[in-house]
Design an enzyme around this catalytic site. Structure first.
Site, PDB file in Angstrom:
ATOM      1  N   PRO A  18      26.114  23.750   4.050  1.00  0.00           N
ATOM      2  CA  PRO A  18      26.864  23.186   4.284  1.00  0.00           C
ATOM      3  C   PRO A  18      26.552  21.911   5.696  1.00  0.00           C
ATOM      4  CG  PRO A  18      27.995  24.906   4.640  1.00  0.00           C
ATOM      5  CD  PRO A  18      26.788  24.916   4.319  1.00  0.00           C
ATOM      6  N   CYS A  19      26.964  20.295   5.770  1.00  0.00           N
ATOM      7  CA  CYS A  19      25.821  19.181   6.366  1.00  0.00           C
ATOM      8  C   CYS A  19      26.112  19.722   7.971  1.00  0.00           C
ATOM      9  CB  CYS A  19      26.316  18.323   5.749  1.00  0.00           C
ATOM     10  SG  CYS A  19      28.015  18.092   5.374  1.00  0.00           S
ATOM     11  N   GLN A  20      27.190  20.778   8.342  1.00  0.00           N
ATOM     12  CA  GLN A  20      27.502  20.651   9.908  1.00  0.00           C
ATOM     13  C   GLN A  20      26.416  21.071  10.355  1.00  0.00           C
ATOM     14  OE1 GLN A  20      29.349  21.727   6.909  1.00  0.00           O
ATOM     15  NE2 GLN A  20      30.661  22.566   8.138  1.00  0.00           N
TER      16      GLN A  20
END
Length: 376
Positions: free
Chosen positions: A82-84
């Site tokens: 996930p890009c977070q």
């Protein structure tokens, strides 16, 4: 060839690997933070083990036991961290041990280092290519290089690979040191807009337009499904499939599932009847705000725009049916994402819609599986 699917979601990406007709892949394990996604994963990967939870809290020895696999028996690792987590990527330390302080990317790299697959595929949003001015990507590649892997990446548009959707993804290949990395050539031609990148060599586009079929359009993908209205549903096919894409997706299915339309209010129906290419088609007195792509209709003669998690609601990104006055049904969304009709989704309507919108198109997975299988 044994496959591990990290951050697996529904398992659409790895299902594409299992669907490869050129190479024999077996998905052995999947992990995701969402229980409903793992339930869907299990329904469609009968021979795989799967865990719901934070990947940082699962020890890799447990994974080996669950997947009934040894360290050196993994051929491919898939996943899209996930890009977070990218905002906190540090210069890589060590991935030999289980470390709950790892970022999600570091955990992906940790699995690569622990299992030593022959190849890995990391997919993500296009924005990863330019995150922190390219520094994040540089750190990621340095990390894999320190682990003994060569990497390369491209931005591709799914419409160029047989998916009826202009969905763009970042794809990184990693192979054990010494492989000359190449990427698959487009199988279809679409001449529309691509987000792009300053380095044009990083964008996969058709080099030879002549001879390539045009990309699959929205109506070519969903045109055989019953023409239901707002609030209606259908559980049986009426028309025969009219093209190869429809034949492929329908397979041997006799019962139609997930083909139910959102019940729209009378005010929303008035908005929908005015809908066109963008929000400017809607009379100003009917709406108060919205992005340019809200309350907009898909073009029947083009691939769909990127399907979002709210595609059953007209206010979302261009998700009104090309010719009918309603938003898309979950089945139509699944078709545009290239899921076969026999793929089973677990959960309520909202959960299923989110799973479909978040998925990596299985057909894209199959294209990449066919390609990297040549290296393995």
């Amino acid at each position: 060839m044994n496959v591990l699917d990290l951050f697996c979601g529904t398992g659409g990406f790895s299902k594409g690997f299992e669907n490869s007709e050129k190479h024999n892949y077996q998905v052995r394990f999947g992990i995701d933070i969402l229980d409903t996604s793992i339930s869907t994963f299990k329904l469609n990967h009968k021979k795989a083990s799967a865990i719901t939870g934070d990947i940082r809290n699962i020890k890799k020895n447990e994974v080996m036991d669950l997947a009934r696999i040894k360290k050196n028996d993994v051929d491919v690792i898939l996943g899209g961290p996930p890009c977070q987590g990218f905002s906190s990527i540090r210069p890589f330390r060590s991935s030999m041990e289980d470390d709950p302080r790892n970022t999600l990317f570091e955990e992906y790299a940790s699995y690569v280092n622990f299992f030593r697959p022959k190849a890995f595929v990391l997919e993500n949003v296009v924005g990863l290519a330019t995150h922190s001015g390219g520094k994040t990507l540089e750190i990621m590649q340095e990390c894999f290089h320190s682990l003994g892997y060569d990497t390369d990446w491209r931005i591709l548009n799914c419409a160029h690979f047989g998916v009826p959707q202009k969905r763009e993804r970042f794809i990184m290949f990693g192979f054990e040191r010494g492989v000359r990395i190449e990427f698959p050539e487009p199988t279809h031609y679409y001449d529309g807009f691509t987000i792009g990148h300053k380095d044009k060599s990083k964008i996969i586009k058709p080099l030879k337009v002549l001879g390539l079929p045009k990309s699959i359009t929205a109506m070519e993908a969903i045109g055989d499904l019953p023409a239901i209205s707002s609030g209606e549903k259908s559980e049986s096919y009426i028309a025969k499939p009219s093209n190869f894409y429809q034949i492929q997706r329908r397979g041997d299915c006799k019962e139609l599932t997930l083909h139910y339309a959102t019940k729209h209010s009378e005010k929303m129906m008035e908005i929908i009847r005015h809908s066109g290419k963008n929000i400017n088609c809607i009379p100003k007195h009917l709406i108060t705000s919205g992005f340019s792509s809200c309350y907009s209709r898909l073009d029947k003669d083009e691939p769909a725009v990127t399907i979002t998690v709210n595609f059953v609601h007209p206010a979302s990104n261009r998700c009104i049916h090309p010719i009918l006055d309603r938003a898309l049904t979950p089945r139509e969304g699944a078709r545009l994402q290239s899921f076969d009709d026999d793929f089973i989704f677990y959960g309520n309507r909202s959960e299923i819609t989110k799973q479909i919108g978040n998925a990596v198109p299985p057909l894209l997975g199959r294209v990449l599986a066919d390609h990297i299988g040549k290296y393995l």
